[in-house]
Motif scaffolding. Sequence first.
Motif, mmCIF file in Angstrom:
data_model
loop_
_atom_site.group_PDB
_atom_site.id
_atom_site.type_symbol
_atom_site.label_atom_id
_atom_site.label_comp_id
_atom_site.label_asym_id
_atom_site.label_seq_id
_atom_site.Cartn_x
_atom_site.Cartn_y
_atom_site.Cartn_z
ATOM 1 N N ASP A 245 2.974 -12.116 -11.314
ATOM 2 C CA ASP A 245 4.379 -11.557 -11.715
ATOM 3 C C ASP A 245 5.091 -10.683 -10.796
ATOM 4 O O ASP A 245 6.241 -10.099 -11.249
ATOM 5 N N GLY A 246 4.541 -10.415 -9.946
ATOM 6 C CA GLY A 246 5.277 -9.255 -8.829
ATOM 7 C C GLY A 246 4.023 -8.335 -8.351
ATOM 8 O O GLY A 246 2.898 -8.714 -8.543
ATOM 9 N N MET A 247 4.612 -7.326 -7.762
ATOM 10 C CA MET A 247 3.483 -6.520 -7.190
ATOM 11 C C MET A 247 2.791 -5.846 -8.229
ATOM 12 O O MET A 247 3.269 -5.540 -9.197
ATOM 13 N N PRO A 248 1.286 -5.719 -7.958
ATOM 14 C CA PRO A 248 0.555 -5.211 -9.036
ATOM 15 C C PRO A 248 0.902 -3.590 -9.222
ATOM 16 O O PRO A 248 1.320 -2.902 -8.500
ATOM 17 N N TYR A 249 0.504 -3.290 -10.530
ATOM 18 C CA TYR A 249 0.460 -1.760 -10.693
ATOM 19 C C TYR A 249 -0.596 -1.093 -10.417
ATOM 20 O O TYR A 249 -1.839 -1.806 -10.446
ATOM 21 N N PHE A 250 -0.672 0.177 -9.722
ATOM 22 C CA PHE A 250 -1.835 0.676 -9.198
ATOM 23 C C PHE A 250 -2.038 2.133 -9.883
ATOM 24 O O PHE A 250 -3.052 2.825 -9.855
ATOM 25 N N LEU A 251 -0.759 2.766 -10.042
ATOM 26 C CA LEU A 251 -0.694 4.267 -10.281
ATOM 27 C C LEU A 251 -1.089 4.608 -11.718
ATOM 28 O O LEU A 251 -0.447 3.797 -12.633
ATOM 29 N N PRO A 252 -1.623 5.502 -11.912
ATOM 30 C CA PRO A 252 -2.193 5.641 -13.482
ATOM 31 C C PRO A 252 -1.186 6.033 -14.595
ATOM 32 O O PRO A 252 -0.084 6.686 -13.844
#
Length: 302
Positions: A171-178
């Motif tokens: 669905d797009g760039m993954p989320y990485f930041l908490p």
Amino acid sequence: MAHAHQHHHEVPHAPAHPHAHAHTHDSGATPNGLPEILDLDAALFAPQLTALTGRIACLAGDDVRHIVDLGSGTGTGTFALLEQFPTARVTAVDSSPEMLERLVSAARERGLDDRVRTLETDAGAGLPGVVDADLVWASASLHHLDDPATALAGIRAALRPGGLLAVAEVDGMPYFLPGDGESGELEARCRAALDGLHAERMPHRGADWGPLLTAAGFSVEQERAEPWELRAPLPEGAGRYAFLVFERVRGSLDGRVDTDDLAALDRLVDGGPEDVRHRDDLVVRSTRRIWMARRAQGDMRA
Ligand SMILES: C[S@@+](CC[C@H](N)C(=O)[O-])C[C@H]1O[C@@H](n2cnc3c(N)ncnc32)[C@H](O)[C@@H]1O
């Protein structure tokens, strides 16, 4: 299938026809980080990938002999499927010679080169010489193709009647930041900016493939959205994966997010305290959408 055996040896760099490059987006310009990103993605999500190929096996049955990996990249799907289907062989199709070169050397390293052949072509314009495939796998690749209807007609023609097409899209760039705080908003703005950027070049990114598959004569047997998520303690490689993604994203966002966001992105890859390579508070989160579609058993049209 006789003709396919003729080409069973690697023929990696012969374009299928003189115009093979004419409509590609990526050929010749594969950015350096992408191959490693693809390999890391598959390594980090190996359990999810295995579960997915397992579900494909349930639908495709035991007698899968010829698989097409469409938009194969470095071969993440090729290798997962060769493991899942131990007697099958794969035709890996990509428009990028660099990707196919990597795939061929990885196949050699794994002793699998006799089960893999490559086809360098624009997969949006049909799959020359490929017929009677039992399974076509298209992961994060269909959205690259110029015209979905033409591309899906080409895939249908490459499948045998009753054969299965498995489509996976991210669905797009993954989320990485908490957390959901400022950093989550930064990522959301980056994702939105990337969506805008890609919409210009790839209008079918994020498409709902269900109706397109149906319109192309497939029957859609499964459709689902799966969260693919990793949380602390993250496996090795996650920091490197985040670094490569942010570096790649940063490179395309000049002028598309404001200077504060660009500076915040820089701090994620600059070797300093916020650098994602040294952090233990990251996550990796994205949604994969999967469609399993079949060419009807009674579909005898060429
Ligand atoms: C995001 S990568 C996905 C690679 C692989 N399927 C995976 O999931 O790891 C997209 C791939 O599609 C290829 N590609 C882009 N346009 C293409 C086209 N018109 N024909 C064939 N391959 C294409 C790119 O070269 C790239 O290797």
